[in-house]
Design a protein around this motif. Structure first.
Motif, mmCIF file in Angstrom:
data_model
loop_
_atom_site.group_PDB
_atom_site.id
_atom_site.type_symbol
_atom_site.label_atom_id
_atom_site.label_comp_id
_atom_site.label_asym_id
_atom_site.label_seq_id
_atom_site.Cartn_x
_atom_site.Cartn_y
_atom_site.Cartn_z
ATOM 1 N N LEU A 134 2.205 1.016 7.923
ATOM 2 C CA LEU A 134 2.526 0.574 9.098
ATOM 3 C C LEU A 134 3.531 1.639 9.917
ATOM 4 C CD1 LEU A 134 3.666 -3.161 8.357
ATOM 5 C CD2 LEU A 134 1.487 -2.626 9.358
ATOM 6 N N GLY A 135 3.771 2.646 9.069
ATOM 7 C CA GLY A 135 4.699 3.630 9.682
ATOM 8 C C GLY A 135 6.215 3.534 9.341
ATOM 9 N N LEU A 136 6.544 2.319 8.761
ATOM 10 C CA LEU A 136 8.066 1.730 8.410
ATOM 11 C C LEU A 136 8.567 2.741 7.334
ATOM 12 C CD1 LEU A 136 7.534 -2.012 8.983
ATOM 13 C CD2 LEU A 136 8.190 -0.210 10.785
ATOM 14 N N ARG A 137 7.867 3.062 6.327
ATOM 15 C CA ARG A 137 8.263 3.932 5.431
ATOM 16 C C ARG A 137 7.435 5.145 5.175
ATOM 17 N NH1 ARG A 137 11.216 1.014 1.182
ATOM 18 N NH2 ARG A 137 11.665 3.189 0.480
ATOM 19 N N GLY A 138 7.724 6.016 4.073
ATOM 20 C CA GLY A 138 6.811 7.096 4.016
ATOM 21 C C GLY A 138 6.340 7.331 2.579
ATOM 22 N N VAL A 139 5.219 7.705 2.426
ATOM 23 C CA VAL A 139 4.736 8.438 1.220
ATOM 24 C C VAL A 139 4.569 9.907 1.123
ATOM 25 C CG1 VAL A 139 2.491 8.489 -0.104
ATOM 26 C CG2 VAL A 139 3.186 6.303 1.027
ATOM 27 N N SER A 140 5.502 10.479 0.333
ATOM 28 C CA SER A 140 5.570 11.738 -0.157
ATOM 29 C C SER A 140 4.159 12.418 -0.843
ATOM 30 C CB SER A 140 6.774 12.178 -0.642
ATOM 31 O OG SER A 140 6.989 11.613 -2.049
ATOM 32 N N GLU A 141 4.156 13.383 -0.815
ATOM 33 C CA GLU A 141 2.854 13.992 -1.865
ATOM 34 C C GLU A 141 3.231 13.588 -3.074
ATOM 35 O OE1 GLU A 141 1.806 18.098 -1.031
ATOM 36 O OE2 GLU A 141 2.635 17.997 1.040
ATOM 37 N N ALA A 142 4.530 13.736 -3.548
ATOM 38 C CA ALA A 142 4.758 13.259 -5.184
ATOM 39 C C ALA A 142 4.563 11.739 -5.489
ATOM 40 C CB ALA A 142 6.202 13.919 -5.370
ATOM 41 N N PHE A 143 4.975 11.018 -4.558
ATOM 42 C CA PHE A 143 4.739 9.631 -4.915
ATOM 43 C C PHE A 143 3.257 9.604 -4.624
ATOM 44 C CE2 PHE A 143 3.705 5.406 -2.988
ATOM 45 C CZ PHE A 143 4.647 4.641 -3.583
ATOM 46 N N TYR A 144 2.308 10.006 -3.751
ATOM 47 C CA TYR A 144 0.977 9.985 -3.591
ATOM 48 C C TYR A 144 0.559 10.258 -5.026
ATOM 49 C CZ TYR A 144 -3.820 10.594 -2.145
ATOM 50 O OH TYR A 144 -5.326 10.856 -1.969
ATOM 51 N N GLU A 145 0.757 11.566 -5.474
ATOM 52 C CA GLU A 145 -0.046 12.184 -6.784
ATOM 53 C C GLU A 145 0.243 11.303 -7.960
ATOM 54 O OE1 GLU A 145 1.379 15.968 -6.876
ATOM 55 O OE2 GLU A 145 0.254 16.657 -5.070
ATOM 56 N N LYS A 146 1.580 10.621 -7.890
ATOM 57 C CA LYS A 146 1.788 9.804 -9.020
ATOM 58 C C LYS A 146 1.148 8.392 -9.055
ATOM 59 C CE LYS A 146 6.684 11.091 -10.041
ATOM 60 N NZ LYS A 146 7.898 10.689 -9.966
ATOM 61 N N ALA A 147 0.988 7.932 -7.870
ATOM 62 C CA ALA A 147 0.210 6.578 -7.636
ATOM 63 C C ALA A 147 -1.201 6.897 -7.995
ATOM 64 C CB ALA A 147 0.433 5.994 -6.346
ATOM 65 N N VAL A 148 -1.908 8.008 -7.507
ATOM 66 C CA VAL A 148 -3.211 8.246 -7.765
ATOM 67 C C VAL A 148 -3.504 8.304 -9.111
ATOM 68 C CG1 VAL A 148 -5.171 9.797 -7.308
ATOM 69 C CG2 VAL A 148 -3.655 8.948 -5.477
ATOM 70 N N ALA A 149 -2.598 8.992 -9.964
ATOM 71 C CA ALA A 149 -2.852 9.123 -11.396
ATOM 72 C C ALA A 149 -2.862 7.798 -12.056
ATOM 73 C CB ALA A 149 -1.939 10.207 -11.819
ATOM 74 N N LYS A 150 -1.998 6.943 -11.555
ATOM 75 C CA LYS A 150 -2.119 5.590 -12.495
ATOM 76 C C LYS A 150 -3.148 4.846 -11.856
ATOM 77 C CE LYS A 150 3.033 5.373 -12.509
ATOM 78 N NZ LYS A 150 4.493 4.859 -11.945
ATOM 79 N N LEU A 151 -3.380 4.794 -10.721
ATOM 80 C CA LEU A 151 -4.576 4.172 -10.334
ATOM 81 C C LEU A 151 -5.965 4.506 -10.771
ATOM 82 C CD1 LEU A 151 -3.761 3.489 -6.343
ATOM 83 C CD2 LEU A 151 -3.512 1.749 -8.214
ATOM 84 N N LYS A 152 -6.153 5.821 -10.924
ATOM 85 C CA LYS A 152 -7.315 6.307 -11.428
ATOM 86 C C LYS A 152 -7.774 5.619 -12.791
ATOM 87 C CE LYS A 152 -8.292 10.555 -8.703
ATOM 88 N NZ LYS A 152 -8.578 11.807 -8.960
ATOM 89 N N LYS A 153 -6.763 5.469 -13.415
ATOM 90 C CA LYS A 153 -6.746 4.931 -14.889
ATOM 91 C C LYS A 153 -7.498 3.457 -14.826
ATOM 92 C CE LYS A 153 -3.042 7.761 -16.745
ATOM 93 N NZ LYS A 153 -1.926 7.705 -17.457
ATOM 94 N N LEU A 154 -7.312 2.653 -13.721
ATOM 95 C CA LEU A 154 -7.775 1.441 -13.722
ATOM 96 C C LEU A 154 -9.421 1.238 -13.066
ATOM 97 C CD1 LEU A 154 -4.836 -0.260 -11.746
ATOM 98 C CD2 LEU A 154 -5.164 -0.173 -14.280
ATOM 99 N N PRO A 155 -10.081 0.404 -13.650
ATOM 100 C CA PRO A 155 -11.450 0.249 -13.084
ATOM 101 C C PRO A 155 -11.095 -0.254 -11.799
ATOM 102 C CG PRO A 155 -10.850 -1.526 -14.719
ATOM 103 C CD PRO A 155 -9.672 -0.531 -14.748
ATOM 104 N N ARG A 156 -12.337 -0.207 -11.120
ATOM 105 C CA ARG A 156 -12.616 -0.651 -9.591
ATOM 106 C C ARG A 156 -13.116 -2.177 -10.050
ATOM 107 N NH1 ARG A 156 -13.695 2.636 -5.075
ATOM 108 N NH2 ARG A 156 -12.991 4.787 -5.461
ATOM 109 N N GLU A 157 -12.685 -2.916 -8.793
ATOM 110 C CA GLU A 157 -13.587 -4.411 -8.973
ATOM 111 C C GLU A 157 -14.747 -4.435 -8.154
ATOM 112 O OE1 GLU A 157 -10.519 -6.867 -7.125
ATOM 113 O OE2 GLU A 157 -9.566 -7.184 -9.063
ATOM 114 N N SER A 158 -15.484 -5.228 -8.594
ATOM 115 C CA SER A 158 -16.750 -5.367 -7.772
ATOM 116 C C SER A 158 -16.775 -6.088 -6.647
ATOM 117 C CB SER A 158 -17.992 -5.606 -8.912
ATOM 118 O OG SER A 158 -17.538 -6.790 -9.439
#
Length: 158
Positions: A134-158
């Protein structure tokens, strides 16, 4: 401060409160994008007592519904080496746009993984992510990379 911040205010108190909330949001964006290690990391160049005192004042202002007073904003600008009035101006568009894109990509990735994404990223980080969309907070590159690494370990829901 931009005039649209004061739109809808019918009294001087409402206008002042709107300005405080706008500064609070801009500081949150700045801290999210420039200091992924927290507020105190912004002020490590200051003496320990001054850093601790300023961080406490900021924490109290952020937790208070009243917002970020002007004197504190100028104190933060000076301590962080920002230009005078930085927190009274709209956030720089290129940085905000990049943060929004990162947030929306990350949110789509998290949504594809369901409830497990909240646990993987963390409840507070997920709340920050939702606000960043919503533009109220920010996502830094470091935050993004950490979160992506954690999410890639999870399977996608169908």
């Amino acid at each position: 401060m931009n005039l649209e911040v004061f739109e809808g205010a019918s009294t001087a108190k409402e206008a002042v409160d709107a300005g405080k909330r706008a500064r609070q949001q801009r500081f949150s964006l700045y801290a999210d994008l420039h200091s992924p290690k927290g507020i105190r990391a912004l002020f490590t160049h200051l003496p320990e007592t001054e850093c601790h005192s300023l961080a406490n004042q900021i924490t109290q202002a952020m937790q208070d519904r009243g917002g970020f007073p002007e004197f504190l904003a100028h104190k933060v600008e000076e301590a962080a080496g920002l230009p005078f009035g930085y927190l009274d101006q709209p956030y720089p568009y290129p940085e905000l746009r990049a943060s929004l894109y990162r947030a929306k990509r990350l949110k789509r990735m998290a949504d594809a993984r369901g409830e497990a994404a909240v646990e993987a990223v963390g409840k507070r980080n997920y709340a920050q992510l939702e606000q960043a969309c919503l533009g109220l907070r920010g996502v830094s590159e470091a935050f993004y990379e950490k979160a992506v690494a954690k999410l890639k370990k999870l399977p996608r829901e169908s």
